[in-house]
Motif scaffolding. Structure first.
Motif, PDB file in Angstrom:
ATOM      1  N   GLY A   6       0.779  -1.226   0.000  1.00 11.66           N
ATOM      2  CA  GLY A   6       0.000   0.000   0.000  1.00 11.66           C
ATOM      3  C   GLY A   6       0.814   1.281   0.000  1.00 11.66           C
ATOM      4  N   PHE A   7       2.144   1.183  -0.102  1.00 13.55           N
ATOM      5  CA  PHE A   7       2.967   2.385   0.013  1.00 13.55           C
ATOM      6  C   PHE A   7       2.953   3.212  -1.264  1.00 13.55           C
ATOM      7  CE2 PHE A   7       7.019   4.747   0.390  1.00 13.55           C
ATOM      8  CZ  PHE A   7       6.807   5.325   1.632  1.00 13.55           C
ATOM      9  N   LEU A   8       2.837   2.574  -2.421  1.00 12.06           N
ATOM     10  CA  LEU A   8       2.819   3.304  -3.687  1.00 12.06           C
ATOM     11  C   LEU A   8       1.406   3.739  -4.045  1.00 12.06           C
ATOM     12  CD1 LEU A   8       5.177   1.148  -5.978  1.00 12.06           C
ATOM     13  CD2 LEU A   8       5.713   3.324  -4.853  1.00 12.06           C
ATOM     14  N   PRO A   9       1.240   4.895  -4.660  1.00 18.61           N
ATOM     15  CA  PRO A   9      -0.078   5.267  -5.203  1.00 18.61           C
ATOM     16  C   PRO A   9      -0.535   4.210  -6.197  1.00 18.61           C
ATOM     17  CG  PRO A   9       1.437   7.136  -5.236  1.00 18.61           C
ATOM     18  CD  PRO A   9       2.264   5.933  -4.888  1.00 18.61           C
ATOM     19  N   TRP A  10      -1.848   3.999  -6.287  1.00 16.97           N
ATOM     20  CA  TRP A  10      -2.350   2.887  -7.101  1.00 16.97           C
ATOM     21  C   TRP A  10      -1.957   3.020  -8.562  1.00 16.97           C
ATOM     22  CZ3 TRP A  10      -5.503   3.304 -11.301  1.00 16.97           C
ATOM     23  CH2 TRP A  10      -6.204   4.501 -11.479  1.00 16.97           C
ATOM     24  N   GLN A  11      -1.867   4.271  -9.060  1.00 17.33           N
ATOM     25  CA  GLN A  11      -1.474   4.449 -10.458  1.00 17.33           C
ATOM     26  C   GLN A  11      -0.058   3.938 -10.714  1.00 17.33           C
ATOM     27  OE1 GLN A  11      -2.545   6.819  -8.378  1.00 17.33           O
ATOM     28  NE2 GLN A  11      -3.996   8.227  -9.356  1.00 17.33           N
ATOM     29  N   THR A  64      11.807   4.858   4.737  1.00 18.83           N
ATOM     30  CA  THR A  64      10.429   4.586   5.135  1.00 18.83           C
ATOM     31  C   THR A  64       9.669   3.894   4.009  1.00 18.83           C
ATOM     32  OG1 THR A  64      10.399   6.526   6.564  1.00 18.83           O
ATOM     33  CG2 THR A  64       8.270   5.619   5.910  1.00 18.83           C
ATOM     34  N   GLY A  65       9.054   2.761   4.351  1.00 17.16           N
ATOM     35  CA  GLY A  65       8.280   2.022   3.355  1.00 17.16           C
ATOM     36  C   GLY A  65       9.088   1.024   2.567  1.00 17.16           C
ATOM     37  N   SER A  66      10.364   0.840   2.899  1.00  9.97           N
ATOM     38  CA  SER A  66      11.194  -0.113   2.171  1.00  9.97           C
ATOM     39  C   SER A  66      12.282  -0.630   3.104  1.00  9.97           C
ATOM     40  CB  SER A  66      11.824   0.541   0.931  1.00  9.97           C
ATOM     41  OG  SER A  66      12.693   1.581   1.329  1.00  9.97           O
ATOM     42  N   CYS A  67      13.139  -1.498   2.577  1.00 12.24           N
ATOM     43  CA  CYS A  67      14.202  -2.077   3.392  1.00 12.24           C
ATOM     44  C   CYS A  67      15.382  -2.442   2.510  1.00 12.24           C
ATOM     45  CB  CYS A  67      13.696  -3.305   4.142  1.00 12.24           C
ATOM     46  SG  CYS A  67      12.997  -4.558   3.048  1.00 12.24           S
ATOM     47  N   SER A  68      16.520  -2.690   3.169  1.00  9.91           N
ATOM     48  CA  SER A  68      17.727  -3.104   2.458  1.00  9.91           C
ATOM     49  C   SER A  68      18.032  -4.557   2.793  1.00  9.91           C
ATOM     50  CB  SER A  68      18.920  -2.234   2.870  1.00  9.91           C
ATOM     51  OG  SER A  68      18.793  -0.922   2.373  1.00  9.91           O
ATOM     52  N   HIS A  69      18.565  -5.281   1.818  1.00  7.60           N
ATOM     53  CA  HIS A  69      18.984  -6.666   2.011  1.00  7.60           C
ATOM     54  C   HIS A  69      19.616  -7.170   0.722  1.00  7.60           C
ATOM     55  CE1 HIS A  69      15.448  -7.667  -0.368  1.00  7.60           C
ATOM     56  NE2 HIS A  69      14.726  -6.964   0.484  1.00  7.60           N
ATOM     57  N   PRO A  70      20.340  -8.284   0.782  1.00  9.61           N
ATOM     58  CA  PRO A  70      20.831  -8.894  -0.464  1.00  9.61           C
ATOM     59  C   PRO A  70      19.639  -9.340  -1.311  1.00  9.61           C
ATOM     60  CG  PRO A  70      21.910  -9.842   1.476  1.00  9.61           C
ATOM     61  CD  PRO A  70      20.750  -9.040   1.972  1.00  9.61           C
ATOM     62  N   THR A  71      19.880  -9.601  -2.576  1.00 13.66           N
ATOM     63  CA  THR A  71      18.785 -10.043  -3.453  1.00 13.66           C
ATOM     64  C   THR A  71      18.903 -11.519  -3.841  1.00 13.66           C
ATOM     65  OG1 THR A  71      19.927  -9.492  -5.524  1.00 13.66           O
ATOM     66  CG2 THR A  71      18.672  -7.726  -4.432  1.00 13.66           C
ATOM     67  N   GLY A  72      20.116 -12.011  -4.029  1.00 11.70           N
ATOM     68  CA  GLY A  72      20.311 -13.410  -4.384  1.00 11.70           C
ATOM     69  C   GLY A  72      19.944 -13.764  -5.813  1.00 11.70           C
ATOM     70  N   THR A  73      19.607 -12.782  -6.632  1.00 10.67           N
ATOM     71  CA  THR A  73      19.172 -13.083  -7.999  1.00 10.67           C
ATOM     72  C   THR A  73      20.338 -13.270  -8.968  1.00 10.67           C
ATOM     73  OG1 THR A  73      18.945 -10.716  -8.478  1.00 10.67           O
ATOM     74  CG2 THR A  73      16.979 -11.874  -7.691  1.00 10.67           C
ATOM     75  N   GLY A  74      21.531 -12.820  -8.583  1.00  9.10           N
ATOM     76  CA  GLY A  74      22.679 -12.948  -9.477  1.00  9.10           C
ATOM     77  C   GLY A  74      23.019 -14.394  -9.774  1.00  9.10           C
ATOM     78  N   ALA A 101       5.024 -11.095   5.276  1.00  8.40           N
ATOM     79  CA  ALA A 101       4.620  -9.684   5.262  1.00  8.40           C
ATOM     80  C   ALA A 101       5.795  -8.802   4.834  1.00  8.40           C
ATOM     81  CB  ALA A 101       4.103  -9.247   6.634  1.00  8.40           C
ATOM     82  N   HIS A 102       6.580  -9.328   3.910  1.00  2.34           N
ATOM     83  CA  HIS A 102       7.765  -8.640   3.399  1.00  2.34           C
ATOM     84  C   HIS A 102       7.446  -8.192   1.980  1.00  2.34           C
ATOM     85  CE1 HIS A 102      12.444  -8.807   2.865  1.00  2.34           C
ATOM     86  NE2 HIS A 102      11.963  -7.588   2.903  1.00  2.34           N
ATOM     87  N   GLY A 103       7.275  -6.879   1.787  1.00  6.97           N
ATOM     88  CA  GLY A 103       6.750  -6.393   0.521  1.00  6.97           C
ATOM     89  C   GLY A 103       5.233  -6.407   0.585  1.00  6.97           C
ATOM     90  N   GLY A 104       4.582  -6.605  -0.554  1.00  6.82           N
ATOM     91  CA  GLY A 104       3.121  -6.622  -0.550  1.00  6.82           C
ATOM     92  C   GLY A 104       2.569  -7.040  -1.887  1.00  6.82           C
TER      93      GLY A 104
END
Length: 244
Positions: A6-11, A64-74, A101-104
């Motif tokens: 819900g952090f981003l505007p719906w558009q 606010t509304g986000s977080c930092s962490h590794p991604t592991g996608t490489g 409840a990480h992201g949405g």
């Protein structure tokens, strides 16, 4: 990349979902084709997905509304190419949104675009470039350099896109998009640069382990050169004979 529910505007949420959807659809098709072409790759596919899930679940509060962490996608991008990682990354983000409840769900498209689309493509591009530039070096040296920079820069690319997404949604009243982007990117960099370096090193360790225990699989995937894979296999057999 894990922008909260819900952090981003719906558009903006709808626009990023539309942008990510074609990549995910192509990724699902590529994943299916990869399994059909090489059924033995299922275990390695699962490992790549699990690697991304575990690393990206280690969240550190950031903007606010986000977080930092590794991604592991490489790792998945190097082993199976970016389209497959788009599918695996989407599954990872969906499960994290539902179970941790990480992201949405409303921000899933934005998170997928940054972590499962842009990150893997940057990682793979860096990997291929460094492999071609270091062809004269030893196989393990060339592979290690390529994997390290692929994982590290792919992670940083993800956070750059997240900064763009947040800056577009919340421009600075005075300096607009550029000012907001500089703020978000600057705050992210405090945690993400060290995390990206660590992720690069961990990914190198994983790939080197795989090159020892499963050289034939990596040769079929094109990660190891044919001669290098054969040499690794012979070395492993010789070690086992001595141990026996």
């Amino acid at each position: 990349m894990h922008i909260a529910e819900g952090f981003l505007p719906w558009q903006h949420a709808a626009a990023w979902t539309a942008a990510a959807t074609p990549f995910v659809a192509h990724g699902v098709r590529s994943l299916t084709q990869a399994v059909r072409a090489d059924p033995d790759a299922k275990l390695l596919l699962g490992a790549a997905g699990a690697f991304s899930f575990v690393l990206s679940a280690l969240k550190i509060p950031s903007v606010t509304g986000s977080c930092s962490h590794p991604t592991g996608t490489g790792l998945g991008a190097v082993l199976f190419r970016p389209p497959v990682m788009a599918a695996l990354g989407t599954i990872t983000l969906l499960f994290q949104a539902l179970l941790l409840a990480h992201g949405g769900l409303t921000t899933l498209g934005a998170n997928v675009f940054s972590m499962a689309v842009v990150g893997p493509w940057v990682a793979y591009g860096v990997y291929r470039t460094i492999r071609s530039l270091t062809g004269s070096l030893g196989e393990q040296t060339s592979l290690g350099l390529a994997v390290f920079f692929a994982a590290s820069l792919g992670s940083l690319a993800t956070y750059t896109v997240t900064s763009v997404q947040l800056a577009l949604a919340f421009p600075d009243p005075a300096s607009g998009f550029l000012g907001s982007f500089a703020t978000f990117a600057g705050i992210f960099s405090l945690t993400q640069i060290p995390l990206a370096i660590i992720e690069g090193l961990v990914t190198v360790v994983i790939v080197r382990l795989l090159s020892r225990v499963s050289p034939d699989q990596l040769r079929r995937l094109g990660v190891l050169r044919r001669s290098a894979a054969a040499g690794t296999a012979l070395s492993t057999e010789a070690t086992e004979e001595k141990a026996g």
